[in-house]
Design a protein around this motif. Sequence first.
Motif, mmCIF file in Angstrom:
data_model
loop_
_atom_site.group_PDB
_atom_site.id
_atom_site.type_symbol
_atom_site.label_atom_id
_atom_site.label_comp_id
_atom_site.label_asym_id
_atom_site.label_seq_id
_atom_site.Cartn_x
_atom_site.Cartn_y
_atom_site.Cartn_z
ATOM 1 N N LEU A 121 0.833 -1.210 0.000
ATOM 2 C CA LEU A 121 0.000 0.000 0.000
ATOM 3 C C LEU A 121 0.863 1.254 0.000
ATOM 4 C CD1 LEU A 121 -2.749 1.366 0.139
ATOM 5 C CD2 LEU A 121 -2.716 1.024 2.624
ATOM 6 N N LYS A 122 1.909 1.264 0.801
ATOM 7 C CA LYS A 122 2.823 2.399 0.848
ATOM 8 C C LYS A 122 3.430 2.670 -0.526
ATOM 9 C CE LYS A 122 7.429 2.575 2.553
ATOM 10 N NZ LYS A 122 7.970 2.687 1.282
ATOM 11 N N GLU A 123 3.863 1.617 -1.199
ATOM 12 C CA GLU A 123 4.469 1.770 -2.515
ATOM 13 C C GLU A 123 3.448 2.243 -3.555
ATOM 14 O OE1 GLU A 123 7.629 1.738 -3.063
ATOM 15 O OE2 GLU A 123 8.378 0.747 -1.274
ATOM 16 N N LEU A 124 2.227 1.748 -3.453
ATOM 17 C CA LEU A 124 1.175 2.189 -4.382
ATOM 18 C C LEU A 124 0.825 3.656 -4.156
ATOM 19 C CD1 LEU A 124 -1.071 -0.986 -4.340
ATOM 20 C CD2 LEU A 124 0.127 -0.060 -6.340
ATOM 21 N N ARG A 125 0.768 4.071 -2.906
ATOM 22 C CA ARG A 125 0.486 5.483 -2.616
ATOM 23 C C ARG A 125 1.616 6.374 -3.114
ATOM 24 N NH1 ARG A 125 -2.246 4.607 3.233
ATOM 25 N NH2 ARG A 125 -4.393 4.453 2.513
ATOM 26 N N GLU A 126 2.842 5.898 -2.977
ATOM 27 C CA GLU A 126 3.977 6.646 -3.505
ATOM 28 C C GLU A 126 3.846 6.788 -5.022
ATOM 29 O OE1 GLU A 126 8.704 5.968 -4.196
ATOM 30 O OE2 GLU A 126 7.925 5.440 -2.212
ATOM 31 N N SER A 127 3.460 5.706 -5.689
ATOM 32 C CA SER A 127 3.253 5.738 -7.141
ATOM 33 C C SER A 127 2.164 6.745 -7.496
ATOM 34 C CB SER A 127 2.854 4.347 -7.656
ATOM 35 O OG SER A 127 3.879 3.415 -7.439
ATOM 36 N N GLN A 128 1.099 6.738 -6.707
ATOM 37 C CA GLN A 128 -0.030 7.629 -6.947
ATOM 38 C C GLN A 128 0.403 9.102 -6.870
ATOM 39 O OE1 GLN A 128 -3.144 7.063 -3.997
ATOM 40 N NE2 GLN A 128 -4.674 6.966 -5.615
ATOM 41 N N VAL A 129 1.123 9.459 -5.826
ATOM 42 C CA VAL A 129 1.579 10.841 -5.658
ATOM 43 C C VAL A 129 2.577 11.211 -6.755
ATOM 44 C CG1 VAL A 129 2.832 12.429 -4.139
ATOM 45 C CG2 VAL A 129 1.132 10.865 -3.178
ATOM 46 N N ASN A 130 3.445 10.284 -7.088
ATOM 47 C CA ASN A 130 4.417 10.517 -8.149
ATOM 48 C C ASN A 130 3.705 10.886 -9.452
ATOM 49 O OD1 ASN A 130 6.363 10.160 -10.243
ATOM 50 N ND2 ASN A 130 7.527 8.756 -8.970
ATOM 51 N N MET A 131 2.676 10.122 -9.800
ATOM 52 C CA MET A 131 1.940 10.404 -11.045
ATOM 53 C C MET A 131 1.209 11.744 -10.969
ATOM 54 S SD MET A 131 0.672 6.662 -12.402
ATOM 55 C CE MET A 131 0.102 5.971 -10.867
ATOM 56 N N GLU A 132 0.723 12.102 -9.789
ATOM 57 C CA GLU A 132 0.075 13.412 -9.631
ATOM 58 C C GLU A 132 1.087 14.537 -9.864
ATOM 59 O OE1 GLU A 132 -1.916 13.656 -5.831
ATOM 60 O OE2 GLU A 132 -3.043 11.813 -6.223
ATOM 61 N N ILE A 133 2.304 14.351 -9.368
ATOM 62 C CA ILE A 133 3.358 15.350 -9.577
ATOM 63 C C ILE A 133 3.658 15.490 -11.068
ATOM 64 C CG2 ILE A 133 5.821 15.858 -9.234
ATOM 65 C CD1 ILE A 133 5.510 14.463 -6.449
ATOM 66 N N MET A 134 3.754 14.365 -11.761
ATOM 67 C CA MET A 134 4.039 14.406 -13.200
ATOM 68 C C MET A 134 2.969 15.168 -13.965
ATOM 69 S SD MET A 134 5.423 10.622 -14.097
ATOM 70 C CE MET A 134 6.685 9.837 -13.152
ATOM 71 N N VAL A 135 1.713 14.930 -13.604
ATOM 72 C CA VAL A 135 0.610 15.626 -14.272
ATOM 73 C C VAL A 135 0.672 17.118 -13.942
ATOM 74 C CG1 VAL A 135 -1.904 15.890 -14.361
ATOM 75 C CG2 VAL A 135 -0.886 13.610 -14.439
ATOM 76 N N ALA A 136 0.857 17.450 -12.667
ATOM 77 C CA ALA A 136 0.897 18.854 -12.244
ATOM 78 C C ALA A 136 2.058 19.615 -12.888
ATOM 79 C CB ALA A 136 0.987 18.940 -10.722
ATOM 80 N N ALA A 137 3.163 18.918 -13.115
ATOM 81 C CA ALA A 137 4.335 19.548 -13.731
ATOM 82 C C ALA A 137 4.301 19.483 -15.253
ATOM 83 C CB ALA A 137 5.611 18.878 -13.209
ATOM 84 N N ASN A 138 3.199 18.970 -15.806
ATOM 85 C CA ASN A 138 3.019 18.875 -17.248
ATOM 86 C C ASN A 138 4.145 18.077 -17.925
ATOM 87 O OD1 ASN A 138 1.549 19.312 -19.601
ATOM 88 N ND2 ASN A 138 2.692 21.165 -20.099
ATOM 89 N N LEU A 139 4.466 16.933 -17.339
ATOM 90 C CA LEU A 139 5.532 16.085 -17.875
ATOM 91 C C LEU A 139 5.001 14.927 -18.711
ATOM 92 C CD1 LEU A 139 7.794 15.861 -14.688
ATOM 93 C CD2 LEU A 139 8.125 17.326 -16.702
ATOM 94 N N VAL A 140 3.685 14.805 -18.800
ATOM 95 C CA VAL A 140 3.070 13.659 -19.471
ATOM 96 C C VAL A 140 2.764 14.002 -20.919
ATOM 97 C CG1 VAL A 140 1.134 12.048 -19.439
ATOM 98 C CG2 VAL A 140 2.061 12.917 -17.286
#
Length: 120
Positions: free
Chosen positions: A71-90
């Motif tokens: 669960l910890k690793e999945l939540r880390e993945s989730q936040v990581n993807m949110e950062i990528m979207v917010a930083a317009n890296l996708v």
Amino acid sequence: MEKKKQYDLQKRLVKFSANVIVNSSALKKEYASEHLIKQLIRSSTSAALNYGEAQSAESKRDFIHKMKICLKELRESQVNMEIMVAANLVGNKIEFEKNQKECSELVAIFTTSIKTSNKK
């Protein structure tokens, strides 16, 4: 029946990790995206690998501990993807959003599973 559910969850985790790896090329080629995708690959694959370990846990307490790591690793993945979207890296947002949705569903599954295991 329980074995099938475990297998299906393992299959989903493996597929999620593989999709993260395959879709990493959809990110813009920048220092930040390269840094984040490496961390995303580590956290998404870690969830799948730790789930495999949870299946051979030595006790209920060990099982819950390993599930919490997933669960910890999945939540880390989730936040990581949110950062990528917010930083317009996708670049390819459609495939990326599928990965985000799957990650959210996996977080919900693990959260519920851990709560259920704690009650037993």
